[in-house]
Design a protein around this motif. Structure first.
Motif, PDB file in Angstrom:
ATOM      1  N   UNK A  92      62.746  22.236  38.503  1.00 52.52           N
ATOM      2  CA  UNK A  92      64.187  22.124  38.290  1.00 52.52           C
ATOM      3  C   UNK A  92      64.661  20.757  38.750  1.00 52.52           C
ATOM      4  N   UNK A 148      58.928  18.748  33.065  1.00 51.96           N
ATOM      5  CA  UNK A 148      57.544  19.198  33.074  1.00 51.96           C
ATOM      6  C   UNK A 148      56.629  18.004  32.867  1.00 51.96           C
ATOM      7  N   UNK A 156      63.428  19.883  29.640  1.00 56.37           N
ATOM      8  CA  UNK A 156      63.930  21.104  29.014  1.00 56.37           C
ATOM      9  C   UNK A 156      65.367  21.360  29.447  1.00 56.37           C
ATOM     10  N   UNK A 205      65.218  20.956  33.360  1.00 59.58           N
ATOM     11  CA  UNK A 205      63.919  21.049  33.999  1.00 59.58           C
ATOM     12  C   UNK A 205      63.045  19.898  33.506  1.00 59.58           C
ATOM     13  N   UNK A 258      57.168  23.891  35.409  1.00 55.64           N
ATOM     14  CA  UNK A 258      58.492  23.316  35.276  1.00 55.64           C
ATOM     15  C   UNK A 258      59.132  23.128  36.639  1.00 55.64           C
TER      16      UNK A 258
END
Lengths: 113, 114
Positions: free
Chosen positions: B45, B37, B88, B35, B43
């Motif tokens: 994908x 951000x 992430x 992910x 967030x």
């Protein structure tokens, strides 16, 4: 589709106050989750739901309640806010199929004084 | 147990490739995700890989999965200033009780130098 919506965007509470963070999705997703994001700690799962009427605890559930009376809505309740609950809260939803993508809301920034 | 680890910072020169690494502990994980951000945003994908694959390519993004070592990487080719963000790594544990759970790493902040 609006996707996943969250209200409010920002909130300031005093210690001991209660409030509800709202989350709604219009994609007919069965699975919904609440996360909190703190600096250097990534996202931690608070509570999740696999369908209306079914909820379960995540990694950090203490101090939070949830309910899922409809497929669309998954509110997160803080019964007695504490400064340790200052964080950014994200709601997410996804469909039932294995490969279904998880969609995130824009987040609610909560400060507890 | 379920745990996802990644380094906190990465700095690369504009135009170079960025490689963000991640390790996870749950060998029964079914899907692994990356992910992105951006500041002040939720967030998004970027890509995901199913656990029976070892590579997935999508334009400038290449995901490599080493299931034996439980190691996942994200390569961004020709890194641009718009790639500055926190990335992430996340895994979906196996088993019905984990149907809705996705475990996130702490995020890697990617910064781009001119």
């Amino acid at each position: 589709n609006a996707g996943v919506t969250q209200t409010p965007k920002f909130q300031v509470l005093k210690t001991g106050q209660s409030m509800t963070l709202q989350c709604a999705q219009d994609m007919n997703h069965e699975y919904m989750s609440w996360y909190r994001q703190d600096p250097g700690m990534g996202l931690r799962l608070i509570h999740y739901s696999v369908g209306a009427g079914i909820t379960d605890q995540g990694e950090v559930p203490n101090g939070y309640n949830v309910s899922r009376s409809t497929t669309e809505d998954f509110p997160l309740r803080l019964l007695s806010a504490a400064p340790s609950q200052t964080s950014v809260y994200f709601c997410a939803s996804r469909g039932q199929r294995e490969a279904d993508t998880q969609y995130f809301g824009p987040g609610t920034r909560l400060t507890v004084l | 147990g379920e745990d996802v680890e990644q380094s906190l910072f990465l700095s690369v020169r504009e135009g170079d490739s960025s490689v963000i690494n991640c390790t996870y502990t749950d060998s029964s994980s079914t899907y692994l995700y990356w992910y992105k951000q951006e500041p002040g945003a939720g967030l998004q994908l970027l890509t995901y890989i199913f656990s029976n694959m070892d590579m997935k390519q999508d334009q400038r993004l290449t995901v490599l999965l080493n299931k034996k070592d439980k190691h996942l990487s994200l390569r961004i080719a020709d890194t641009q200033t718009g790639d500055s963000a926190i990335y992430f790594c996340a895994e979906r544990p196996g088993g019905y009780s984990s149907a809705s759970k996705i475990i996130f790493g702490s995020g890697t902040r990617l910064s781009i130098r001119p």
